[in-house]
Design an enzyme around this catalytic site. Structure first.
Site, PDB file in Angstrom:
ATOM      1  N   SER A  64       0.695  -1.266  -0.123  1.00 31.52           N
ATOM      2  CA  SER A  64      -0.066   0.000  -0.133  1.00 31.52           C
ATOM      3  C   SER A  64       0.726   1.225   0.016  1.00 31.52           C
ATOM      4  O   SER A  64       1.967   1.379   0.510  1.00 31.52           O
ATOM      5  CB  SER A  64      -0.792  -0.028   1.428  1.00 31.52           C
ATOM      6  OG  SER A  64      -1.829  -0.998   1.223  1.00 31.52           O
TER       7      SER A  64
HETATM    8  N1  SAH Z   1      -0.473  -5.276   4.105  1.00 33.23           N
HETATM    9  C1  SAH Z   1       0.573  -5.485   2.927  1.00 33.23           C
HETATM   10  C2  SAH Z   1      -0.500  -5.088   1.558  1.00 33.23           C
HETATM   11  C3  SAH Z   1      -1.441  -6.184   1.402  1.00 33.23           C
HETATM   12  S1  SAH Z   1      -2.191  -6.210  -0.293  1.00 33.23           S
HETATM   13  C4  SAH Z   1       1.690  -4.968   2.810  1.00 33.23           C
HETATM   14  O1  SAH Z   1       2.036  -3.950   3.658  1.00 33.23           O
HETATM   15  O2  SAH Z   1       2.493  -5.246   1.958  1.00 33.23           O
HETATM   16  C5  SAH Z   1      -3.558  -7.257   0.159  1.00 33.23           C
HETATM   17  C6  SAH Z   1      -2.980  -8.963   0.548  1.00 33.23           C
HETATM   18  O3  SAH Z   1      -3.906  -9.351   1.256  1.00 33.23           O
HETATM   19  C7  SAH Z   1      -2.637  -9.606  -0.541  1.00 33.23           C
HETATM   20  O4  SAH Z   1      -1.173  -9.980  -0.496  1.00 33.23           O
HETATM   21  C8  SAH Z   1      -3.569 -10.701  -0.863  1.00 33.23           C
HETATM   22  O5  SAH Z   1      -2.873 -11.914  -1.278  1.00 33.23           O
HETATM   23  C9  SAH Z   1      -4.120 -10.900   0.555  1.00 33.23           C
HETATM   24  N2  SAH Z   1      -5.242 -11.486   1.045  1.00 33.23           N
HETATM   25  C10 SAH Z   1      -6.444 -11.231   0.096  1.00 33.23           C
HETATM   26  N3  SAH Z   1      -7.285 -12.054   0.626  1.00 33.23           N
HETATM   27  C11 SAH Z   1      -7.008 -12.591   1.667  1.00 33.23           C
HETATM   28  C12 SAH Z   1      -7.408 -13.792   2.859  1.00 33.23           C
HETATM   29  N4  SAH Z   1      -8.695 -14.099   2.782  1.00 33.23           N
HETATM   30  N5  SAH Z   1      -6.768 -13.897   3.626  1.00 33.23           N
HETATM   31  C13 SAH Z   1      -5.441 -13.704   3.949  1.00 33.23           C
HETATM   32  N6  SAH Z   1      -4.937 -12.602   2.951  1.00 33.23           N
HETATM   33  C14 SAH Z   1      -5.422 -12.177   2.103  1.00 33.23           C
END
Ligand code: SAH
Length: 216
Positions: A64
């Site tokens: 993000s």
């Molecule tokens: N917090 C992260 C950015 C996240 S992007 C950072 O600091 O880099 C969102 C992430 O959520 C992605 O990697 C995606 O694979 C994950 N995601 C999506 N659905 C999910 C779920 N049901 N459980 C766990 N992770 C999930």
């Protein structure tokens, strides 16, 4: 490549992108000044690490924008003794930022490659108070519950019920939720005497919250 002073890059990011836009929680600003974001992005994008936008991290996912990381962190009103759950580990950056502030961070990532690389990265950087798990975060992490704060970093269709039940009384959750008109809003839920208070914080854009259809 000319020598880059990463600490200066971070200081500028904090001043120009965070303080200038109203982030003022000292713990959040301190953490953003400290965590080496350039170690959480793909090497080919390292020069853009402190830019004012999200970046791809592989597997169709993103790290993000710094402002969003800071805004969500500040919104959780974190305390140094807090036990925190994050859904959507991605690069591990947001987990590291919270780990600078709180006692423990549990974070779940559904994409196995990302979970593994985030775990290695956080271990290398000695974030010993972060635990990474590969799985569907919909179910939360019951063994480590209850949580003082829960952060979801993927856009969900609804707030997962297990996450609500794993929130302590007095606990806070921030989660991007889709509305029926196709927009996504960052929502803050506070549990007070068993009841949920809901605030709409801001319109946001996030990669989707996915579900593991195999249900393991
Ligand atoms: N917090 C992260 C950015 C996240 S992007 C950072 O600091 O880099 C969102 C992430 O959520 C992605 O990697 C995606 O694979 C994950 N995601 C999506 N659905 C999910 C779920 N049901 N459980 C766990 N992770 C999930």
């Amino acid at each position: 490549m000319a020598q880059v002073n990463w600490a200066t890059e971070r200081k500028n990011m904090v001043n120009n992108q965070l303080i200038a836009r109203g982030i003022n929680d000292p713990a959040t600003l301190e953490a953003m000044k400290k965590v080496p974001r350039h170690k959480f992005v793909p090497h080919s994008l390292i020069k853009q690490a402190y830019n004012d936008h999200a970046l791809p991290i592989g597997n169709d996912q993103t790290i993000s924008q710094p402002y969003i990381v800071a805004f969500m962190t500040e919104s959780l009103d974190l305390n140094s003794t807090d036990n925190v759950l994050e859904i959507g580990t991605g690069s591990g950056y947001q987990a590291a930022v919270m780990a600078e502030i709180v006692a423990s961070v549990y974070t779940i990532e559904i994409v196995k490659d990302l979970a593994n690389s985030a775990k290695n990265r956080l271990d290398t950087l000695e974030y010993n108070n972060v635990s990474v798990k590969w799985g569907d975060g919909y179910h939360g992490w019951p063994e480590q519950a209850p949580f003082d704060a829960i952060m979801v970093t993927a856009g969900a269709e609804e707030v997962p019920e297990p996450l609500i039940s794993q929130l302590k009384d007095g606990g806070r959750m921030v989660i991007p939720v889709d509305d029926k008109d196709g927009g996504t809003y960052l929502i803050k839920l506070t549990k007070q005497d068993g009841k949920l208070k809901k605030e709409i914080l801001a319109p946001v854009r996030f990669v989707p919250f996915t579900r593991d259809k195999r249900n393991h």
